[in-house]
Design an enzyme around this catalytic site. Sequence first.
Site, PDB file in Angstrom:
ATOM      1  CB  CYS A  78      -0.903  -0.132   1.211  1.00  0.00           C
ATOM      2  SG  CYS A  78      -2.380  -0.948   1.189  1.00  0.00           S
ATOM      3  CG  HIS A  79       1.140   3.992  -3.110  1.00  0.00           C
ATOM      4  ND1 HIS A  79       0.304   2.942  -3.954  1.00  0.00           N
ATOM      5  CD2 HIS A  79       1.910   4.093  -4.141  1.00  0.00           C
ATOM      6  CE1 HIS A  79       0.926   2.625  -5.014  1.00  0.00           C
ATOM      7  NE2 HIS A  79       1.810   3.617  -5.171  1.00  0.00           N
ATOM      8  CG  MET A 114      -5.950  -1.372   0.362  1.00  0.00           C
ATOM      9  SD  MET A 114      -7.079  -3.069   0.635  1.00  0.00           S
ATOM     10  CE  MET A 114      -6.107  -3.772   2.169  1.00  0.00           C
ATOM     11  CD  GLU A 115      -5.086   3.980   2.511  1.00  0.00           C
ATOM     12  OE1 GLU A 115      -4.001   3.867   2.344  1.00  0.00           O
ATOM     13  OE2 GLU A 115      -5.954   3.579   1.607  1.00  0.00           O
ATOM     14  CG  ASP A 129      -8.240  -5.228  23.701  1.00  0.00           C
ATOM     15  OD1 ASP A 129      -7.587  -6.287  24.333  1.00  0.00           O
ATOM     16  OD2 ASP A 129      -7.623  -3.975  24.034  1.00  0.00           O
TER      17      ASP A 129
END
Length: 159
Positions: A78-79, A114-115, A129
């Site tokens: 990924c950039h 992707m972000e 969590d």
Amino acid sequence: MSSFTHLDAKGNPNMVDVGEKAVTRRSARARAIVALGQEIMDQLEAGDIRTAKGPVFQTAVLAGIMASKKTGELIPLCHPLGLDNCNVDIHVNEAREVVIDCTARITARTGVEMEALTGATVAALTVYDMCKAFSHDILIREVKLMEKTGGKRDFKREG
């Protein structure tokens, strides 16, 4: 037929050269669904759960935004991108599931799918969590791209 853009002619990993692409306004929205189980959902009836680590949803929002900004460091090809904006929205749907939507925006030569996916995923992991002290009956059911605009083609998933 399409080819894998992250492989060169010999099949080796390759970062996509975006230097010739046009700079356009791009956005992407990804969604994660988290099923928390009855015990935890009962705790949510009064709003966001407060744990020793802080409020669950507010902490997950911050984690999702932070993760979106670090996507280029987490996923090898990924950039690295300086996002124009990132927003994480968390709500409980009619099926009593936690819905996490992450929207990322940029004006650049490459998209932000992707972000958005990374932000939604890390927000879901943060919910897990922070809630596992109540119960381990937690399922991150799905993470998917809901829509993207800009670039070669737009995409929108129904539902």
